[in-house]
Scaffold this active site. Sequence first.
Site, short mmCIF file in Angstrom:
data_model
loop_
_atom_site.label_atom_id
_atom_site.label_comp_id
_atom_site.label_asym_id
_atom_site.label_seq_id
_atom_site.Cartn_x
_atom_site.Cartn_y
_atom_site.Cartn_z
N LYS A 164 -4.26 -2.50 -8.76
CA LYS A 164 -4.02 -1.26 -8.01
C LYS A 164 -5.35 -0.56 -7.81
CE LYS A 164 -1.35 3.07 -8.37
NZ LYS A 164 -0.36 3.78 -9.22
N SER A 190 0.84 -1.19 0.00
CA SER A 190 0.00 0.00 0.00
C SER A 190 0.88 1.23 0.00
CB SER A 190 -0.92 0.01 1.23
OG SER A 190 -1.82 1.09 1.18
N GLY A 191 0.47 2.25 -0.76
CA GLY A 191 1.21 3.50 -0.85
C GLY A 191 0.31 4.68 -0.63
N GLY A 192 0.83 5.85 -0.92
CA GLY A 192 0.08 7.07 -0.68
C GLY A 192 -1.15 7.21 -1.54
N ASP A 244 9.28 8.51 -13.04
CA ASP A 244 9.39 8.11 -11.64
C ASP A 244 10.15 6.78 -11.54
OD1 ASP A 244 7.14 7.52 -8.82
OD2 ASP A 244 9.09 8.52 -8.93
N VAL A 253 -2.30 -2.22 -3.55
CA VAL A 253 -2.12 -3.21 -4.61
C VAL A 253 -2.44 -4.59 -4.04
CG1 VAL A 253 -0.55 -4.21 -6.30
CG2 VAL A 253 -0.36 -1.79 -5.70
#
Length: 754
Positions: free
Chosen positions: A42, A22-24, A136, A28
């Site tokens: 996602k 998990s991200g900002g 990125d 996923v």
Amino acid sequence: MSLRGGDPAEIGGYPLEKRLGSGGMGTVFLARTSSGRPVAIKLIHQQYAGDDEFRIRFRQEVAAARRVSGAFTAAVVDAAPEAEQPWMATTYVEGPTLAQRIAEQGPLDGAELRRLAIGLAEALRDIHRVGVVHRDLKPSNVMLSPEGPRVIDFGISRAVDQQTLTMTGRVIGTPPFMSPEQLQAPRGVGPRSDVFSLGTLLVYAATGHGPFDADSPYMTAYQVVHEEPSLGAVPAALRAVVEPCLDKEPEGRPSADELLVLLRDLPAELGGTGTGGPGAGHTRDMITQHHLATGDTPERTSRDRAAPAGSGTGSTGTAIGGRLRRRWRPVLAAAVAVAAIGGGVAALTTGGFGADGGPDHGGGDTGPSAAASPGGALPKGFEPWSRTVLGGREDIPDELRCLARGDALFCGGGGVVAARISARDGSRVWTAKSPGVPVQGMHLVGATDDTVLGYRFAAQDAPQDPSSEVVALDADSGRELWSAPSGAQSTAVTGRSRDAVVVGSAVVTVDASNSRFEARDAHSGEVTWTTPFPAGTQCAPVPAGPRLLAMCATDAEMDDVQVRRPTLATLDLASGTPGEPIAVNGPVVPMGVADGRLVLLSKHYEGVSPAGYDGVARVDPASRKVTYSRFGQVYEGTSGMAGDTVYVSGQAGLVTALDSATGGRKWSRQTGVEGASGPTAGPDALYFSSATGRVVALSPRDGTPLWTTDPRTDGLTGEQDASPRVTVAGRAVFVAAATNTLFAFDAQRPPKPG
């Protein structure tokens, strides 16, 4: 990690199995398609679903990821950017991220570091080739799969031909891996920003820290824009490649294609840093040493960099290869020489391997003929050519497969039943088209002296026609001689799409009801014999040199979509009478014949999913004896056979040669041709080619690369177990690529890279 309370049970109809992270911006999950294929989904956090600007960016991410499809990226399977809570599903890449790998095991070195560098450069090439800038590239967005690195997360990417969003006051990215222009003027970021990020990423992979690391993100950003990179701990040969990537000005950096040339010139073992010796410090010191040795000056090199784009040759100015020889190769040569003095790496040999692992054609009289001189002759009046063969439907971007007979090339596949092409100049003599949607992997059946046989698929508006037929055509005129409905289950039985085979002057097919073999005279169509399948089985024809075998599986195994214990029986060519069946421990895929024995590869499964090959079986039809040998590891990729050797071509370009008798590994060779099919054997070389038309020639003895060509067309490189795309006739090499493209060249004078 397992699902948590509040996590959905499924997304878009895909049942979820666990959280991957998990991200900002989102979480996923690992999920499965209805066929059992793993996918990564996602799911965007709910708080962003109502943000119009974020939705626009997510739509751009989905569009960018869909445009990119290569061996080193994760392809989009499904997406719903307009859903109440947007989501996107991509192919699941198993393995740690580069960040996890470095944290757990420390920096990479040697061949592992070189493979990572080449894989990431090829990923950038694929991304940039379709007009996308990633923006990125960082360790957590690089997955290390068994087949090579994969670049994921196109969350802030953009298409080069699109306007970026206006995001006043925002700089999006990760400062240690961002380019100076990304920090200063993000709206003007282009492909060479990704090259800068790749340079920082390679420093991180080699040392465990970035070239601009500082105590705070603000100081890191300042150093990216204003300070020189810290490269003293980077192996000397790699340092020479990384340094130009980190030029503050985009035009001073190599493109992804140019970077590949540099990386593939690196020695297999990168060696140490040469700390304290001539290789220590920045590679600018090495550049200065090279200038002093050659009489060039830094100012002269700067003038070379500023030369007008049109000062060279070709429609885009200086050819890529020429610019590389002037700008980058001296740097690499100096670095390798310094490392060799320090004992870190072996010096490259004169006339070494260039852009794609093939000979360097950079200057002087060294050329492809110096590396490989296949025997045989060319068709009279032959000149290199390129053609597109139109099929029955222009919306089917399929591939052809060809065979050579004298001065003729017979090709078929997709919307083309068969076509006769002049081997001399590629001109079309005749074409027979197929109106329907083809089955992937179904190409030309074969040919006799006077007859060509291919597959025809029924048009969707003609349900009364047989869904698939074997069609016989006169080799001289293309006139249809006869046709017969054909079954289509060979892939399920054998793992190969081969529902009809030519044996001598006959063709053996499976009838439309998938219940018996039918043998016909190839030219007249007269049925010479029929043989029913054993009760409760489905069968497919398997050619084995002068013999024809029937490979059969039980109906129960066919229903389970996994043939675990097939049988093989010899069919009498005159009567079709089958011999006693021979049981084989499966699942296996027929490959070819060596020493009179049928060679089969043993398929390795992980759960219900095939995951490469783990051994080889040899069947002696005369003695009915079966011998088995295990490989030392599982090999994933596309399989093929030439002589007594089995080859597996990995998606990342690694070709492995395996002894069909013992299962022992003969050699492995990293090539620049990802997703290749092959081999096709020529007099002195093995040829592997991808759907892009890129060809590599390898020495059969040890896999030494002889030469490699550039891609010729846009094509997907992810197809597994594609049949060989190259046909050889003497010195003439004929290559089939995506969108029914064919091209031909002299094996002694292949097209030069660049």
